[in-house]
Write an enzyme that holds these catalytic residues in place. Sequence first.
Site, mmCIF file in Angstrom:
data_model
loop_
_atom_site.group_PDB
_atom_site.id
_atom_site.type_symbol
_atom_site.label_atom_id
_atom_site.label_comp_id
_atom_site.label_asym_id
_atom_site.label_seq_id
_atom_site.Cartn_x
_atom_site.Cartn_y
_atom_site.Cartn_z
ATOM 1 N N THR A 47 0.822 -1.214 0.000
ATOM 2 C CA THR A 47 0.000 0.000 0.000
ATOM 3 C C THR A 47 0.855 1.262 0.000
ATOM 4 O O THR A 47 0.448 2.298 -0.529
ATOM 5 C CB THR A 47 -0.924 -0.008 1.238
ATOM 6 O OG1 THR A 47 -1.771 -1.141 1.116
ATOM 7 C CG2 THR A 47 -1.782 1.236 1.333
ATOM 8 N N SER A 93 1.552 -7.535 -0.936
ATOM 9 C CA SER A 93 2.448 -8.418 -0.175
ATOM 10 C C SER A 93 1.902 -9.831 -0.020
ATOM 11 O O SER A 93 2.628 -10.724 0.419
ATOM 12 C CB SER A 93 2.801 -7.820 1.181
ATOM 13 O OG SER A 93 1.729 -7.906 2.078
ATOM 14 N N THR A 126 1.683 -4.394 4.299
ATOM 15 C CA THR A 126 1.556 -4.719 5.727
ATOM 16 C C THR A 126 0.979 -6.115 5.972
ATOM 17 O O THR A 126 1.171 -6.666 7.053
ATOM 18 C CB THR A 126 0.654 -3.690 6.440
ATOM 19 O OG1 THR A 126 -0.615 -3.654 5.780
ATOM 20 C CG2 THR A 126 1.277 -2.314 6.434
ATOM 21 N N ASP A 127 0.290 -6.692 4.973
ATOM 22 C CA ASP A 127 -0.362 -7.996 5.206
ATOM 23 C C ASP A 127 0.639 -9.065 5.643
ATOM 24 O O ASP A 127 0.355 -9.854 6.546
ATOM 25 C CB ASP A 127 -1.070 -8.491 3.933
ATOM 26 C CG ASP A 127 -2.303 -7.656 3.594
ATOM 27 O OD1 ASP A 127 -2.675 -6.786 4.406
ATOM 28 O OD2 ASP A 127 -2.886 -7.873 2.518
HETATM 29 N N1 ASP Z 1 -2.692 -5.582 0.759
HETATM 30 C C1 ASP Z 1 -1.645 -4.648 1.078
HETATM 31 C C2 ASP Z 1 -0.337 -5.398 1.068
HETATM 32 O O1 ASP Z 1 -0.040 -6.100 1.992
HETATM 33 C C3 ASP Z 1 -1.927 -4.000 2.405
HETATM 34 C C4 ASP Z 1 -0.906 -2.994 2.872
HETATM 35 O O2 ASP Z 1 0.183 -2.847 2.363
HETATM 36 O O3 ASP Z 1 -1.215 -2.292 3.868
HETATM 37 O O4 ASP Z 1 0.410 -5.299 0.120
#
Ligand code: ASP
Length: 356
Positions: A47, A93, A126-127
């Site tokens: 993200t 991710s 973050t995932d």
């Molecule tokens: N779906 C995103 C990822 O993990 C969520 C994020 O980055 O906050 O790439």
Amino acid sequence: MKKTVSLVLCFLLILTSFAAVVFADSPEKQTASENKGKVVVLATGGTIAGVGEEGKTAGYKPGSLTAEELLAAVPELADVAEIEAIQVCNVNSDDITAEVWLTLANTINKMAKDPDVKGFVITHGTDTMEETAFFLNLTVKTDKPVVLTGSMRPSTSISADGPMNLYEAVCLAASKEAVGKGVLTVFSDRIYAARSVTKTSTYNVMAISAGETGAIGIIRDGAVYLYESPMKKHTAESEFDVSGLTTLPKVSVLYFCVDADPELLRFAAEHADGLVIAGAGAGEFSEKWINIINKLSIPVVISSRIDDGVITKDNLLCGNTVAADNLSPQKAAILLRLALTGDTDQERLEELFSTY
Ligand code: ASP
């Protein structure tokens, strides 16, 4: 006359020395590359590199901005360090793979030998950030800081959190405080150790946390305040060597719930080198699952679907399984994958799960 000439010469000497001191201390004269060393930023997507409808926080495309574009949003980084940007991949991710992990570990291990490099930042979704952090915590062979960060809001949202998180990550990676502390994650001003960091919210900017263990420090205006040090073995002390690997053994994680299908367990066992069970409570599951697990010959590690607490040998329902200590199922899977790259029996696995 002679006296006047000496006085003038003396005056000129004092003047030039004064000027030399003033100009040597002038901040304009200090360039980041000369004085502050280099931080390598390895961009993987997420993200933080997301782009969507102007102002909105959801419905965007992660992994859209390049490493260079991410860095351009934070010109203040030039005051912290010389930055070298490397685009490792640009994905959501959830699409990170063992191959990306190996590329990151091997790149860091090679570049860490360069005396000009002070530390590393990995921008990441973050995932699965906690998984990449823990994998690197077990496989990078350096005391130099390795810091992961990301964001919850895409770059196009109102009050995007990515630029500040990136700034803080570079400050932490360039700091002496972070040396020898293992892989770290910085998020919303808090610093977490790789072993305990986890994602705890699907939407909030404070989405990264560390359960019972908590943050090990904070960062304010680029200044690092560290209060705790990770206790388990990591980085330079870790025994895992991934330098010759192109992939990792396959480990599946199975989540137990009421009436969980025993056939899923059987199928997973036939298609993997090892299993991790996210059991209920202190790593428990039904009689049906107990009967299948008792007969398995592949390694099975027992963790819990509960965030807090520990699984010990006394909690185990099947004698052929290994307790994950307080590692989450997804982190237990990483340690098991690495363990399976070498010779392992149950005793060896027990030793590894109490060491890391
Ligand atoms: N779906 C995103 C990822 O993990 C969520 C994020 O980055 O906050 O790439």
